[in-house]
Design an enzyme around this catalytic site. Sequence first.
Site, PDB file in Angstrom:
ATOM      1  N   CYS A 118     -78.476  68.229  31.520  1.00 36.94           N
ATOM      2  CA  CYS A 118     -79.751  68.195  32.428  1.00 36.94           C
ATOM      3  C   CYS A 118     -80.845  68.142  31.323  1.00 36.94           C
ATOM      4  O   CYS A 118     -80.882  68.575  30.377  1.00 36.94           O
ATOM      5  CB  CYS A 118     -80.172  68.955  33.435  1.00 36.94           C
ATOM      6  SG  CYS A 118     -78.483  68.993  34.706  1.00 36.94           S
ATOM      7  N   ARG A 154     -78.502  64.395  26.377  1.00 36.29           N
ATOM      8  CA  ARG A 154     -78.010  65.620  27.032  1.00 36.29           C
ATOM      9  C   ARG A 154     -77.274  65.251  28.029  1.00 36.29           C
ATOM     10  O   ARG A 154     -76.222  66.490  28.609  1.00 36.29           O
ATOM     11  CB  ARG A 154     -79.382  66.633  27.648  1.00 36.29           C
ATOM     12  CG  ARG A 154     -80.448  66.906  26.620  1.00 36.29           C
ATOM     13  CD  ARG A 154     -81.337  67.650  27.025  1.00 36.29           C
ATOM     14  NE  ARG A 154     -81.095  68.972  27.734  1.00 36.29           N
ATOM     15  CZ  ARG A 154     -81.076  70.164  27.189  1.00 36.29           C
ATOM     16  NH1 ARG A 154     -81.478  70.151  25.813  1.00 36.29           N
ATOM     17  NH2 ARG A 154     -80.838  71.094  27.627  1.00 36.29           N
ATOM     18  N   TRP A 159     -77.229  66.207  35.665  1.00 40.17           N
ATOM     19  CA  TRP A 159     -75.987  66.311  35.312  1.00 40.17           C
ATOM     20  C   TRP A 159     -75.069  67.117  36.586  1.00 40.17           C
ATOM     21  O   TRP A 159     -75.515  68.172  36.483  1.00 40.17           O
ATOM     22  CB  TRP A 159     -75.379  66.684  33.982  1.00 40.17           C
ATOM     23  CG  TRP A 159     -74.103  66.603  33.603  1.00 40.17           C
ATOM     24  CD1 TRP A 159     -73.484  65.424  33.107  1.00 40.17           C
ATOM     25  CD2 TRP A 159     -72.889  67.438  33.707  1.00 40.17           C
ATOM     26  NE1 TRP A 159     -72.031  65.702  32.834  1.00 40.17           N
ATOM     27  CE2 TRP A 159     -71.759  66.941  33.304  1.00 40.17           C
ATOM     28  CE3 TRP A 159     -72.958  68.915  34.106  1.00 40.17           C
ATOM     29  CZ2 TRP A 159     -70.559  67.697  33.115  1.00 40.17           C
ATOM     30  CZ3 TRP A 159     -71.610  69.584  34.131  1.00 40.17           C
ATOM     31  CH2 TRP A 159     -70.625  68.822  33.722  1.00 40.17           C
ATOM     32  N   ASN A 202     -82.949  73.209  35.380  1.00 38.88           N
ATOM     33  CA  ASN A 202     -81.608  73.167  35.012  1.00 38.88           C
ATOM     34  C   ASN A 202     -80.841  74.536  35.051  1.00 38.88           C
ATOM     35  O   ASN A 202     -81.587  75.344  35.190  1.00 38.88           O
ATOM     36  CB  ASN A 202     -81.661  73.032  33.348  1.00 38.88           C
ATOM     37  CG  ASN A 202     -82.190  71.606  33.032  1.00 38.88           C
ATOM     38  OD1 ASN A 202     -82.359  70.534  33.856  1.00 38.88           O
ATOM     39  ND2 ASN A 202     -82.713  71.343  31.797  1.00 38.88           N
ATOM     40  N   GLY A 203     -79.552  74.451  34.826  1.00 39.69           N
ATOM     41  CA  GLY A 203     -78.801  75.612  35.207  1.00 39.69           C
ATOM     42  C   GLY A 203     -78.139  75.785  36.246  1.00 39.69           C
ATOM     43  O   GLY A 203     -77.886  74.767  37.170  1.00 39.69           O
ATOM     44  N   GLU A 247     -60.117  68.506  15.221  1.00 38.55           N
ATOM     45  CA  GLU A 247     -61.521  67.717  15.344  1.00 38.55           C
ATOM     46  C   GLU A 247     -61.222  66.361  15.263  1.00 38.55           C
ATOM     47  O   GLU A 247     -61.990  65.519  16.235  1.00 38.55           O
ATOM     48  CB  GLU A 247     -62.195  68.220  14.261  1.00 38.55           C
ATOM     49  CG  GLU A 247     -63.571  67.550  14.096  1.00 38.55           C
ATOM     50  CD  GLU A 247     -64.582  67.569  15.467  1.00 38.55           C
ATOM     51  OE1 GLU A 247     -65.687  67.213  15.350  1.00 38.55           O
ATOM     52  OE2 GLU A 247     -64.504  68.652  16.000  1.00 38.55           O
ATOM     53  N   LYS A 294     -62.592  63.948  18.707  1.00 41.10           N
ATOM     54  CA  LYS A 294     -63.763  63.070  18.639  1.00 41.10           C
ATOM     55  C   LYS A 294     -63.121  61.871  19.110  1.00 41.10           C
ATOM     56  O   LYS A 294     -63.953  61.107  19.970  1.00 41.10           O
ATOM     57  CB  LYS A 294     -63.912  62.604  17.016  1.00 41.10           C
ATOM     58  CG  LYS A 294     -64.839  63.564  16.456  1.00 41.10           C
ATOM     59  CD  LYS A 294     -66.165  63.316  16.710  1.00 41.10           C
ATOM     60  CE  LYS A 294     -67.067  64.481  16.771  1.00 41.10           C
ATOM     61  NZ  LYS A 294     -66.582  65.681  17.678  1.00 41.10           N
ATOM     62  N   GLU A 334     -63.069  62.146  23.222  1.00 42.85           N
ATOM     63  CA  GLU A 334     -64.248  62.455  23.974  1.00 42.85           C
ATOM     64  C   GLU A 334     -65.042  61.176  23.940  1.00 42.85           C
ATOM     65  O   GLU A 334     -65.993  60.885  24.787  1.00 42.85           O
ATOM     66  CB  GLU A 334     -64.908  63.669  23.117  1.00 42.85           C
ATOM     67  CG  GLU A 334     -65.667  63.493  21.761  1.00 42.85           C
ATOM     68  CD  GLU A 334     -66.310  64.753  21.482  1.00 42.85           C
ATOM     69  OE1 GLU A 334     -66.614  65.634  22.313  1.00 42.85           O
ATOM     70  OE2 GLU A 334     -66.552  64.832  20.295  1.00 42.85           O
ATOM     71  N   HIS A 359     -41.448  71.702  16.659  1.00 43.47           N
ATOM     72  CA  HIS A 359     -41.527  72.487  17.917  1.00 43.47           C
ATOM     73  C   HIS A 359     -42.099  72.037  19.202  1.00 43.47           C
ATOM     74  O   HIS A 359     -42.324  72.628  19.997  1.00 43.47           O
ATOM     75  CB  HIS A 359     -42.114  73.877  17.726  1.00 43.47           C
ATOM     76  CG  HIS A 359     -41.567  74.465  16.536  1.00 43.47           C
ATOM     77  ND1 HIS A 359     -40.394  75.239  16.581  1.00 43.47           N
ATOM     78  CD2 HIS A 359     -42.012  74.421  14.970  1.00 43.47           C
ATOM     79  CE1 HIS A 359     -40.028  75.754  15.349  1.00 43.47           C
ATOM     80  NE2 HIS A 359     -41.092  75.219  14.577  1.00 43.47           N
ATOM     81  N   LYS A 378     -74.765  66.910  25.680  1.00 38.87           N
ATOM     82  CA  LYS A 378     -75.020  67.628  24.289  1.00 38.87           C
ATOM     83  C   LYS A 378     -75.208  69.096  24.202  1.00 38.87           C
ATOM     84  O   LYS A 378     -74.684  69.831  23.156  1.00 38.87           O
ATOM     85  CB  LYS A 378     -76.242  66.723  23.646  1.00 38.87           C
ATOM     86  CG  LYS A 378     -76.394  67.388  22.161  1.00 38.87           C
ATOM     87  CD  LYS A 378     -75.434  66.773  21.366  1.00 38.87           C
ATOM     88  CE  LYS A 378     -75.744  67.175  19.986  1.00 38.87           C
ATOM     89  NZ  LYS A 378     -74.547  66.661  18.930  1.00 38.87           N
TER      90      LYS A 378
END
Length: 603
Positions: A2, A27, A76, A102-103, A476, A480, A483, A499, A598
Amino acid sequence: MCGIIGYIGRRNAVPVLLYGLQRLEYRGYDSAGIAVVEKSGNRMIIEKQVGKIKDLQEKLWNKKIEGHTALGHTRWATHGSPTIENAHPHTSQSEIISIVHNGIIENYIELKEELIKKGYKFKSETDTEVIAHLLEDLYTGDLLETALKVAKRLEGAYAVGIISTKEPDRIVAIKKGSPLIIGLGKDENFIASDIPAVLEYTKDFIILDDGEVALITKDKVEVYNIQGEKIDKKPLRVNWDVSVAEKAGYKHFMQKEIHEQPRTISDTITGFSSSKNKELYDLMKNTDRLYIIACGTSYHAGLVGKFWIERFAKIPVEVDYASEYRYRDRIINDRTVVLGISQSGETADTRFALLDAKKEGAKTVGLVNVVGSSLSRETDFVLYTYCGPEIGVAATKTFTAQLVSLLLFALEIGLEKGTVSFTDYDFIHRQLLHIPSGVEKILEKDEEIKELAHRYMNATDFLFLGRNMNYPIALEGALKLKEISYIHAEGYPAGEMKHGPIALIDEKMPVVCISPKDRFYEKIFSNIQEVKARKGKVISVATEGDDRIKQVSDEVIYIPETIDPLYPVLTVIPLQMLSYHIATLLGKDVDQPRNLAKTVTVE
């Protein structure tokens, strides 16, 4: 997650809000809206839209909205789906007060039940609307006084912006847990979730701390604690140029930020070396255990850092997801140090885990990119990366800068403790200075990697394998890809392949093998042979001049030779590029992937 923007001043507010909202798109959001106190001061104008900022702009086209006090928001979804009713801003029942938030308000259900009994009607599914009605319910005729009362009733982590037709020359802001800054202008002031939102208009900022409430007019800013006592806050001046946050000719911010890495790595080496804190290294000399906590990409940086710190500083290191560390039984004493890594310095899980550890007696260190962020102020010591704003949701340049910072941190501790000789320290440091040019050489392979991406863009699954400190790079690389392209990908230590994951390998499975010519080369080579024996498609990231790797690989991306400890900074670059090109070839929005944000300021 947000974004908040607020304006009060001499300009018409709407263009300022839309500009700021565009700068906050990174964001993550699914709807957007604005609230404007009409120029006459008699009416609150609300416009909201599901979708992107451009959709809101289209809705506002040809609407003449004039006002000098206003709020904007990108949402969001957390409570309720993305709808116009749930989008911000929200208004109080009589529409005299409008807010953005926000939150998460943790006690919103009990507050909502209390307000419903008093006759308040709710139009949305959000926790935010509770704040708007509560402000009206407790309104005393003074917006600041009312906000202080409301702040004492709210539980959770939040940032709130408030305007009212009753007091059209004021904005009130509340900060607890979620980031909120105030931009200082001439005959105008701003509030925002992040500095880039208003960097076009000012470089002077006040960073609000948790439990602070601000009264903002066009001429002044006053900050109070939750008890209503006035606080003297010193402004912070930033040296960013607004052009740093623009695309500079690149198609996407992510592409730009991948290509900025030679500079950001160099800047981080220089910045780190010029800002050593003797007190921090005295502390590290005497610690008997270091915990590294982080989320997402920063967690992968911490995993690489563990190898370096244990190797050079000889300190036992545990790396944990911040979201898990916070809720497990921690073993902390006065010789324990907890290092939290967060690009934004606002990641809720990391921040709160560090604060909990600090309460229990640990010394805390933050590694962040944003000067003045919450984490940088709440920890005992802070280390910075020197990347400037990173706009793309998927971290790239901040990851390599975190790696460089952790390596230098390990070497500095080792030098102080005597576990690294000055000769070795100097040699590694000199080799590190060559890394930016090595990254440039990899970036020159852009077209080659794009062609490779074209051949594998339709794969439904990927496997990434690495050994030792390149195992976190495999993690990583997989992160990448998943996402930004939405392709299922997994990272594994190469030795663990047999395994379980080996059962997935067939002629349709691309397997990316991170195989530089380091001391684990023969081990990873053997793992690659196991993949080929099961007809997997091998994409190797290998050291220049390694012709042998071609015998067992379908594709090879070559990187420059360096010393073993520095390979992770190079091996990750082609993985970023491969992920970027696969995603763009598939037509995905790489700067704002679906469902991601973000800065994650909720648990």
